[in-house]
Enzyme design. Structure first.
Site, PDB file in Angstrom:
ATOM      1  N   THR A 100      64.040  84.208 -19.980  1.00 35.74           N
ATOM      2  CA  THR A 100      63.683  83.654 -20.957  1.00 35.74           C
ATOM      3  C   THR A 100      62.233  83.528 -20.557  1.00 35.74           C
ATOM      4  OG1 THR A 100      65.461  82.165 -21.062  1.00 35.74           O
ATOM      5  CG2 THR A 100      63.495  81.489 -22.176  1.00 35.74           C
ATOM      6  N   LYS A 175      65.535  82.471 -28.049  1.00 39.19           N
ATOM      7  CA  LYS A 175      65.909  81.738 -27.093  1.00 39.19           C
ATOM      8  C   LYS A 175      65.144  80.292 -27.041  1.00 39.19           C
ATOM      9  CE  LYS A 175      67.881  80.379 -23.190  1.00 39.19           C
ATOM     10  NZ  LYS A 175      67.863  81.234 -21.964  1.00 39.19           N
ATOM     11  N   LYS A 243      60.159  75.054 -17.793  1.00 36.88           N
ATOM     12  CA  LYS A 243      59.227  76.057 -18.004  1.00 36.88           C
ATOM     13  C   LYS A 243      59.750  76.542 -19.530  1.00 36.88           C
ATOM     14  CE  LYS A 243      61.449  79.901 -17.209  1.00 36.88           C
ATOM     15  NZ  LYS A 243      62.170  80.782 -17.926  1.00 36.88           N
TER      16      LYS A 243
END
Length: 297
Positions: A100, A175, A243
Protein backbone atom coordinates in the site's frame (compact mmCIF):
# COMPACT_ATOMS: atom_id res chain seq x y z
CA UNK A 1 7.32 -15.20 -21.33
CA UNK A 2 7.57 -18.80 -22.53
CA UNK A 3 4.99 -21.57 -22.23
CA UNK A 4 6.79 -22.67 -19.06
CA UNK A 5 5.70 -21.19 -15.77
CA UNK A 6 7.25 -17.74 -15.48
CA UNK A 7 10.02 -17.26 -12.96
CA UNK A 8 9.13 -14.98 -10.06
CA UNK A 9 11.10 -12.72 -7.77
CA UNK A 10 9.40 -11.85 -4.47
CA UNK A 11 10.74 -8.99 -2.34
CA UNK A 12 9.33 -8.53 1.17
CA UNK A 13 8.60 -11.58 3.29
CA UNK A 14 6.79 -10.09 6.25
CA UNK A 15 3.53 -11.15 7.90
CA UNK A 16 1.71 -11.33 4.56
CA UNK A 17 4.50 -11.61 2.00
CA UNK A 18 5.83 -14.89 3.30
CA UNK A 19 2.45 -16.55 2.73
CA UNK A 20 1.99 -14.98 -0.69
CA UNK A 21 5.44 -16.04 -1.87
CA UNK A 22 4.86 -19.50 -0.44
CA UNK A 23 1.74 -20.01 -2.58
CA UNK A 24 3.67 -19.06 -5.72
CA UNK A 25 6.51 -21.44 -4.90
CA UNK A 26 4.12 -24.26 -4.05
CA UNK A 27 2.52 -23.88 -7.49
CA UNK A 28 5.81 -24.77 -9.16
CA UNK A 29 7.27 -21.40 -10.11
CA UNK A 30 10.99 -20.90 -9.69
CA UNK A 31 11.34 -18.29 -6.97
CA UNK A 32 14.03 -15.74 -6.17
CA UNK A 33 13.55 -13.95 -2.86
CA UNK A 34 14.93 -10.98 -0.97
CA UNK A 35 14.06 -9.62 2.45
CA UNK A 36 15.76 -6.86 4.38
CA UNK A 37 15.91 -9.17 7.41
CA UNK A 38 17.34 -12.44 6.01
CA UNK A 39 15.94 -14.52 8.87
CA UNK A 40 12.42 -14.14 7.49
CA UNK A 41 13.54 -15.72 4.22
CA UNK A 42 15.01 -18.89 5.67
CA UNK A 43 11.84 -21.00 5.56
CA UNK A 44 11.42 -20.47 1.81
CA UNK A 45 15.13 -20.83 1.24
CA UNK A 46 14.97 -24.18 3.00
CA UNK A 47 12.29 -25.29 0.54
CA UNK A 48 14.47 -24.39 -2.44
CA UNK A 49 13.87 -20.71 -3.20
CA UNK A 50 16.97 -18.73 -4.19
CA UNK A 51 17.89 -16.11 -1.58
CA UNK A 52 19.42 -13.00 -3.17
CA UNK A 53 21.41 -10.21 -1.56
CA UNK A 54 19.38 -7.29 -2.97
CA UNK A 55 16.04 -6.51 -4.59
CA UNK A 56 17.81 -5.76 -7.87
CA UNK A 57 19.63 -9.08 -7.82
CA UNK A 58 16.35 -10.91 -7.22
CA UNK A 59 14.68 -9.06 -10.10
CA UNK A 60 17.49 -9.52 -12.61
CA UNK A 61 16.55 -13.07 -13.59
CA UNK A 62 12.78 -13.05 -13.14
CA UNK A 63 9.86 -12.76 -15.55
CA UNK A 64 7.62 -11.35 -12.82
CA UNK A 65 8.83 -9.21 -9.91
CA UNK A 66 6.53 -8.81 -6.91
CA UNK A 67 7.13 -6.48 -3.98
CA UNK A 68 5.37 -6.38 -0.62
CA UNK A 69 7.29 -3.99 1.63
CA UNK A 70 6.44 -1.44 4.31
CA UNK A 71 6.54 2.21 3.31
CA UNK A 72 6.43 4.33 0.14
CA UNK A 73 10.06 5.27 0.83
CA UNK A 74 10.93 1.56 0.74
CA UNK A 75 9.09 1.17 -2.57
CA UNK A 76 10.84 4.21 -4.04
CA UNK A 77 14.25 2.92 -3.00
CA UNK A 78 13.94 -0.64 -4.24
CA UNK A 79 12.36 0.34 -7.57
CA UNK A 80 14.00 3.62 -8.54
CA UNK A 81 17.25 3.62 -6.56
CA UNK A 82 20.63 2.80 -8.08
CA UNK A 83 20.79 -0.92 -8.82
CA UNK A 84 17.09 -1.22 -8.04
CA UNK A 85 14.36 -3.21 -9.71
CA UNK A 86 13.67 -0.91 -12.68
CA UNK A 87 17.36 -0.70 -13.49
CA UNK A 88 18.08 -4.41 -12.98
CA UNK A 89 14.99 -6.13 -14.41
CA UNK A 90 15.26 -7.74 -17.82
CA UNK A 91 13.29 -6.45 -20.79
CA UNK A 92 9.72 -7.68 -20.91
CA UNK A 93 9.41 -8.31 -17.18
CA UNK A 94 6.25 -7.33 -15.34
CA UNK A 95 6.77 -5.51 -12.04
CA UNK A 96 3.97 -5.74 -9.47
CA UNK A 97 4.03 -3.62 -6.33
CA UNK A 98 1.56 -5.02 -3.81
CA UNK A 99 2.56 -2.60 -1.04
CA UNK A 100 0.00 0.00 0.00
CA UNK A 101 1.80 3.07 -1.27
CA UNK A 102 1.41 6.46 -2.94
CA UNK A 103 -0.61 6.65 -6.17
CA UNK A 104 1.77 9.26 -7.57
CA UNK A 105 4.73 6.98 -6.85
CA UNK A 106 2.97 4.18 -8.73
CA UNK A 107 2.65 6.49 -11.73
CA UNK A 108 6.37 7.37 -11.56
CA UNK A 109 7.37 3.71 -11.36
CA UNK A 110 5.13 2.83 -14.34
CA UNK A 111 6.72 5.58 -16.42
CA UNK A 112 10.26 4.57 -15.46
CA UNK A 113 9.48 0.94 -16.21
CA UNK A 114 7.97 1.72 -19.61
CA UNK A 115 11.10 3.66 -20.55
CA UNK A 116 13.08 0.43 -20.10
CA UNK A 117 10.68 -1.89 -21.91
CA UNK A 118 9.05 -3.14 -18.70
CA UNK A 119 5.46 -3.16 -17.46
CA UNK A 120 4.55 -2.04 -13.94
CA UNK A 121 1.34 -2.65 -12.04
CA UNK A 122 0.28 -1.28 -8.66
CA UNK A 123 -1.68 -4.07 -7.01
CA UNK A 124 -2.23 -3.51 -3.28
CA UNK A 125 -4.24 -6.06 -1.37
CA UNK A 126 -6.86 -6.33 1.34
CA UNK A 127 -7.43 -9.32 3.58
CA UNK A 128 -4.64 -9.20 6.13
CA UNK A 129 -2.62 -12.16 7.31
CA UNK A 130 -5.55 -14.59 7.12
CA UNK A 131 -6.33 -13.59 3.54
CA UNK A 132 -2.68 -14.00 2.60
CA UNK A 133 -2.43 -17.35 4.35
CA UNK A 134 -5.58 -18.70 2.71
CA UNK A 135 -4.91 -17.14 -0.74
CA UNK A 136 -8.14 -15.18 -0.48
CA UNK A 137 -6.83 -11.64 -0.82
CA UNK A 138 -8.72 -8.92 -2.66
CA UNK A 139 -6.27 -7.43 -5.16
CA UNK A 140 -6.84 -3.97 -6.67
CA UNK A 141 -4.81 -3.36 -9.82
CA UNK A 142 -3.75 -0.21 -11.62
CA UNK A 143 -1.85 -0.25 -14.93
CA UNK A 144 -1.94 -1.82 -18.36
CA UNK A 145 -4.70 -4.38 -18.85
CA UNK A 146 -2.52 -6.50 -21.13
CA UNK A 147 0.20 -6.77 -18.50
CA UNK A 148 -2.43 -7.73 -15.94
CA UNK A 149 -3.69 -10.50 -18.20
CA UNK A 150 -0.17 -11.90 -18.51
CA UNK A 151 0.31 -12.17 -14.75
CA UNK A 152 -3.25 -13.12 -13.81
CA UNK A 153 -2.39 -16.81 -13.20
CA UNK A 154 0.18 -15.76 -10.59
CA UNK A 155 -2.16 -13.26 -8.94
CA UNK A 156 -4.81 -15.98 -8.69
CA UNK A 157 -2.40 -17.97 -6.53
CA UNK A 158 -2.67 -15.21 -3.91
CA UNK A 159 -6.13 -13.74 -4.27
CA UNK A 160 -9.75 -14.68 -4.84
CA UNK A 161 -10.87 -11.24 -6.04
CA UNK A 162 -8.72 -9.48 -8.63
CA UNK A 163 -10.09 -6.23 -10.06
CA UNK A 164 -8.57 -3.93 -12.67
CA UNK A 165 -9.33 -0.44 -11.37
CA UNK A 166 -7.80 1.61 -14.20
CA UNK A 167 -4.51 3.20 -15.18
CA UNK A 168 -1.34 3.37 -13.11
CA UNK A 169 -2.10 4.60 -9.58
CA UNK A 170 -5.73 3.46 -9.66
CA UNK A 171 -4.97 0.35 -7.62
CA UNK A 172 -3.43 2.48 -4.90
CA UNK A 173 -6.39 4.86 -4.91
CA UNK A 174 -8.73 1.88 -4.52
CA UNK A 175 -6.71 0.60 -1.57
CA UNK A 176 -6.82 3.99 0.15
CA UNK A 177 -10.61 4.03 -0.25
CA UNK A 178 -10.63 0.52 1.23
CA UNK A 179 -8.55 1.66 4.20
CA UNK A 180 -10.88 4.59 4.77
CA UNK A 181 -13.81 2.17 5.05
CA UNK A 182 -11.82 -0.04 7.43
CA UNK A 183 -10.85 2.95 9.58
CA UNK A 184 -14.46 3.88 10.16
CA UNK A 185 -15.49 0.29 10.74
CA UNK A 186 -12.75 -0.31 13.31
CA UNK A 187 -13.73 2.87 15.10
CA UNK A 188 -17.35 1.72 15.28
CA UNK A 189 -16.46 -1.76 16.56
CA UNK A 190 -14.12 -0.43 19.24
CA UNK A 191 -16.54 2.24 20.43
CA UNK A 192 -19.50 -0.13 20.46
CA UNK A 193 -17.61 -2.71 22.52
CA UNK A 194 -16.22 0.01 24.79
CA UNK A 195 -19.74 1.30 25.43
CA UNK A 196 -21.10 -2.19 26.07
CA UNK A 197 -18.28 -2.91 28.51
CA UNK A 198 -18.64 0.38 30.33
CA UNK A 199 -22.34 -0.20 31.02
CA UNK A 200 -21.67 -3.74 32.24
CA UNK A 201 -22.88 -5.91 29.37
CA UNK A 202 -21.43 -9.36 28.73
CA UNK A 203 -19.12 -8.81 25.73
CA UNK A 204 -19.39 -12.38 24.48
CA UNK A 205 -23.14 -11.95 24.29
CA UNK A 206 -22.66 -8.54 22.70
CA UNK A 207 -20.55 -10.06 19.93
CA UNK A 208 -23.26 -12.65 19.29
CA UNK A 209 -25.87 -9.89 19.02
CA UNK A 210 -23.75 -7.84 16.65
CA UNK A 211 -22.90 -10.89 14.57
CA UNK A 212 -26.56 -11.75 14.16
CA UNK A 213 -27.59 -8.34 12.87
CA UNK A 214 -26.69 -5.77 10.25
CA UNK A 215 -23.55 -4.77 12.19
CA UNK A 216 -21.98 -8.11 11.27
CA UNK A 217 -19.00 -8.18 8.96
CA UNK A 218 -15.58 -9.68 8.34
CA UNK A 219 -13.75 -7.27 10.64
CA UNK A 220 -16.16 -7.83 13.50
CA UNK A 221 -15.93 -11.61 13.09
CA UNK A 222 -12.15 -11.68 12.84
CA UNK A 223 -11.15 -8.99 15.33
CA UNK A 224 -14.07 -8.61 17.74
CA UNK A 225 -13.18 -11.80 19.68
CA UNK A 226 -9.53 -10.72 19.81
CA UNK A 227 -10.53 -7.32 21.16
CA UNK A 228 -12.51 -8.69 24.08
CA UNK A 229 -9.86 -11.34 24.80
CA UNK A 230 -7.15 -8.67 24.93
CA UNK A 231 -5.26 -10.42 22.13
CA UNK A 232 -3.50 -7.63 20.28
CA UNK A 233 -1.10 -9.80 18.28
CA UNK A 234 -0.64 -8.23 14.87
CA UNK A 235 -2.15 -9.54 11.69
CA UNK A 236 -1.66 -5.99 10.42
CA UNK A 237 0.53 -3.52 12.31
CA UNK A 238 -0.92 -0.28 13.67
CA UNK A 239 2.09 1.59 12.29
CA UNK A 240 1.27 0.41 8.77
CA UNK A 241 -2.40 1.33 9.17
CA UNK A 242 -1.47 4.83 10.33
CA UNK A 243 0.74 5.13 7.24
CA UNK A 244 -2.19 4.07 5.03
CA UNK A 245 -4.57 6.52 6.67
CA UNK A 246 -2.02 9.29 6.24
CA UNK A 247 -1.80 8.56 2.52
CA UNK A 248 -5.59 8.56 2.22
CA UNK A 249 -5.80 11.86 4.11
CA UNK A 250 -3.21 13.49 1.85
CA UNK A 251 -4.92 12.34 -1.34
CA UNK A 252 -8.35 13.47 -0.11
CA UNK A 253 -7.03 16.81 1.15
CA UNK A 254 -5.38 17.48 -2.21
CA UNK A 255 -8.85 17.19 -3.73
CA UNK A 256 -10.61 19.33 -1.13
CA UNK A 257 -12.42 16.37 0.43
CA UNK A 258 -12.69 16.33 4.24
CA UNK A 259 -12.90 12.86 5.80
CA UNK A 260 -13.69 13.42 9.49
CA UNK A 261 -14.27 9.74 10.24
CA UNK A 262 -10.86 8.86 8.84
CA UNK A 263 -9.26 11.64 10.84
CA UNK A 264 -10.89 10.49 14.06
CA UNK A 265 -9.58 6.96 13.58
CA UNK A 266 -6.15 8.21 12.54
CA UNK A 267 -5.92 10.35 15.67
CA UNK A 268 -6.80 7.45 17.97
CA UNK A 269 -4.35 5.09 16.30
CA UNK A 270 -1.61 7.73 16.36
CA UNK A 271 -2.04 8.06 20.12
CA UNK A 272 -1.67 4.30 20.50
CA UNK A 273 1.48 4.42 18.39
CA UNK A 274 2.99 7.15 20.55
CA UNK A 275 2.20 4.99 23.58
CA UNK A 276 4.26 2.10 22.27
CA UNK A 277 1.62 0.08 20.41
CA UNK A 278 3.00 0.57 16.88
CA UNK A 279 3.55 -3.16 16.38
CA UNK A 280 0.23 -4.22 17.88
CA UNK A 281 -2.56 -5.35 15.60
CA UNK A 282 -5.28 -2.91 14.58
CA UNK A 283 -7.72 -4.52 17.05
CA UNK A 284 -5.69 -2.82 19.81
CA UNK A 285 -7.83 0.26 19.09
CA UNK A 286 -10.00 -0.92 22.00
CA UNK A 287 -7.17 0.11 24.32
CA UNK A 288 -7.88 3.75 23.45
CA UNK A 289 -11.11 3.44 25.43
CA UNK A 290 -9.74 1.51 28.38
CA UNK A 291 -9.16 4.45 30.77
CA UNK A 292 -11.37 4.33 33.86
CA UNK A 293 -14.42 6.60 33.82
CA UNK A 294 -14.20 9.93 35.57
CA UNK A 295 -15.97 10.16 38.92
CA UNK A 296 -19.31 11.96 38.76
CA UNK A 297 -19.40 15.33 40.47
Amino acid sequence: MSDMKPSVAFIGLGIMGRHMAGHIFAAGHSLRIYNRSPGSAQALRGRGAVLCDSAGAAAAEADIVITMVGLPSDVDGIYLGAGGIVEAARAGAVLIDMTTSSPSLAVRIAAAAAARGLSALDAPVSGGEFGARDARLSIMVGGDAGALERVMPVLRLMGSTITHMGEAGAGQHAKLANQTVIAGTMLGIAEGLAYAGRVGLDLEKMLAVLGGGVANGALLAALGPKMIAGDFTAGFFIEHFVKDMGLAHAEAAARGLPLPGLESARSQYAKLMSGGAARDGTQALLKAYAAPPKAEL
